[in-house]
Design a protein around this motif. Structure first.
Motif, PDB file in Angstrom:
ATOM      1  N   VAL A   1      69.774  13.792-139.548  1.00 38.51           N
ATOM      2  CA  VAL A   1      69.009  14.847-138.872  1.00 38.51           C
ATOM      3  C   VAL A   1      69.041  16.170-139.623  1.00 38.51           C
ATOM      4  CG1 VAL A   1      69.510  13.758-136.652  1.00 38.51           C
ATOM      5  CG2 VAL A   1      70.864  15.736-137.383  1.00 38.51           C
ATOM      6  N   LYS A   2      69.786  16.220-140.721  1.00 39.51           N
ATOM      7  CA  LYS A   2      69.875  17.478-141.477  1.00 39.51           C
ATOM      8  C   LYS A   2      68.495  17.920-141.951  1.00 39.51           C
ATOM      9  CE  LYS A   2      74.613  16.998-143.215  1.00 39.51           C
ATOM     10  NZ  LYS A   2      75.150  18.149-142.450  1.00 39.51           N
ATOM     11  N   GLY A   3      68.217  19.184-141.775  1.00 41.37           N
ATOM     12  CA  GLY A   3      66.935  19.734-142.183  1.00 41.37           C
ATOM     13  C   GLY A   3      65.825  19.546-141.159  1.00 41.37           C
ATOM     14  N   ARG A   4      66.094  18.742-140.119  1.00 39.68           N
ATOM     15  CA  ARG A   4      65.081  18.504-139.076  1.00 39.68           C
ATOM     16  C   ARG A   4      65.534  19.001-137.714  1.00 39.68           C
ATOM     17  NH1 ARG A   4      63.713  13.490-137.641  1.00 39.68           N
ATOM     18  NH2 ARG A   4      65.756  12.601-138.107  1.00 39.68           N
ATOM     19  N   PHE A   5      66.798  18.806-137.376  1.00 40.15           N
ATOM     20  CA  PHE A   5      67.335  19.212-136.072  1.00 40.15           C
ATOM     21  C   PHE A   5      68.217  20.443-136.249  1.00 40.15           C
ATOM     22  CE2 PHE A   5      67.427  14.736-133.907  1.00 40.15           C
ATOM     23  CZ  PHE A   5      66.082  14.560-134.229  1.00 40.15           C
ATOM     24  N   THR A   6      68.177  21.325-135.264  1.00 47.46           N
ATOM     25  CA  THR A   6      69.025  22.514-135.273  1.00 47.46           C
ATOM     26  C   THR A   6      69.708  22.648-133.923  1.00 47.46           C
ATOM     27  OG1 THR A   6      67.528  23.654-136.810  1.00 47.46           O
ATOM     28  CG2 THR A   6      69.110  25.006-135.594  1.00 47.46           C
ATOM     29  N   ILE A   7      71.034  22.702-133.967  1.00 49.05           N
ATOM     30  CA  ILE A   7      71.792  22.917-132.736  1.00 49.05           C
ATOM     31  C   ILE A   7      72.147  24.394-132.630  1.00 49.05           C
ATOM     32  CG2 ILE A   7      74.035  22.422-133.822  1.00 49.05           C
ATOM     33  CD1 ILE A   7      74.870  21.092-131.166  1.00 49.05           C
ATOM     34  N   SER A   8      72.108  24.913-131.413  1.00 52.74           N
ATOM     35  CA  SER A   8      72.487  26.302-131.170  1.00 52.74           C
ATOM     36  C   SER A   8      73.056  26.398-129.757  1.00 52.74           C
ATOM     37  CB  SER A   8      71.289  27.243-131.333  1.00 52.74           C
ATOM     38  OG  SER A   8      70.270  26.930-130.403  1.00 52.74           O
ATOM     39  N   ARG A   9      73.657  27.534-129.446  1.00 54.75           N
ATOM     40  CA  ARG A   9      74.221  27.720-128.110  1.00 54.75           C
ATOM     41  C   ARG A   9      74.144  29.179-127.710  1.00 54.75           C
ATOM     42  NH1 ARG A   9      80.434  26.044-128.325  1.00 54.75           N
ATOM     43  NH2 ARG A   9      80.571  27.191-126.342  1.00 54.75           N
ATOM     44  N   ASP A  10      74.130  29.376-126.409  1.00 49.29           N
ATOM     45  CA  ASP A  10      74.175  30.712-125.816  1.00 49.29           C
ATOM     46  C   ASP A  10      75.418  30.741-124.942  1.00 49.29           C
ATOM     47  OD1 ASP A  10      73.907  32.989-124.205  1.00 49.29           O
ATOM     48  OD2 ASP A  10      71.727  32.868-124.244  1.00 49.29           O
ATOM     49  N   ASN A  11      76.469  31.380-125.421  1.00 51.36           N
ATOM     50  CA  ASN A  11      77.736  31.368-124.688  1.00 51.36           C
ATOM     51  C   ASN A  11      77.629  32.104-123.354  1.00 51.36           C
ATOM     52  OD1 ASN A  11      79.076  29.890-126.678  1.00 51.36           O
ATOM     53  ND2 ASN A  11      79.669  31.743-127.795  1.00 51.36           N
TER      54      ASN A  11
END
Length: 121
Positions: free
Chosen positions: A63-73
């Motif tokens: 998934v590298k380069g296609r998926f992005t994980i992020s979070r809002d603490n």
């Protein structure tokens, strides 16, 4: 009691995009790692990506380069932006969070109910 509620799955054509969200609520003192796993029919559940509280990320090569994980603490929420989707990304996607409870103080992993992502060719 801790709940993880996922949203954002669906049906998309190859090359399209989807954004998954997972919000944690309830008896929460702090959340350490948050992440996403997926399970395709007939296959074992596999890690997609994980993000630490400080923003450190690990994701699988597929998934590298296609998926992005992020979070809002502040919102106790983790996201997975999925671009350039392929039919082989079809799976049920599960979020998880490693949570220290406000009452009880134990660190445990909690899971969402799963959301279906289907990519048509």
């Amino acid at each position: 009691q801790v709940q993880l509620v996922e949203s954002g799955g669906g049906l998309v054509q190859a090359g399209g995009s989807l954004r998954l969200s997972c919000a944690a609520s309830g008896n929460i003192f702090t959340i350490h790692n948050m992440g996403w796993y997926r399970q395709a029919p007939g296959k074992q559940r596999e890690l997609v990506a994980v993000i630490s509280r400080g923003g450190g990320i690990n994701d699988v090569d597929s998934v590298k380069g296609r998926f992005t994980i992020s979070r809002d603490n502040a919102k106790n929420t983790v996201y997975l932006q999925m671009n350039s989707l392929k039919p082989e990304d079809t799976a049920v996607y599960y979020c998880y969070s490693s949570i220290v409870r406000r009452v009880g103080g134990l660190l445990s992993d909690y899971w969402g109910q799963g959301t279906q992502v289907t990519v048509s060719s």
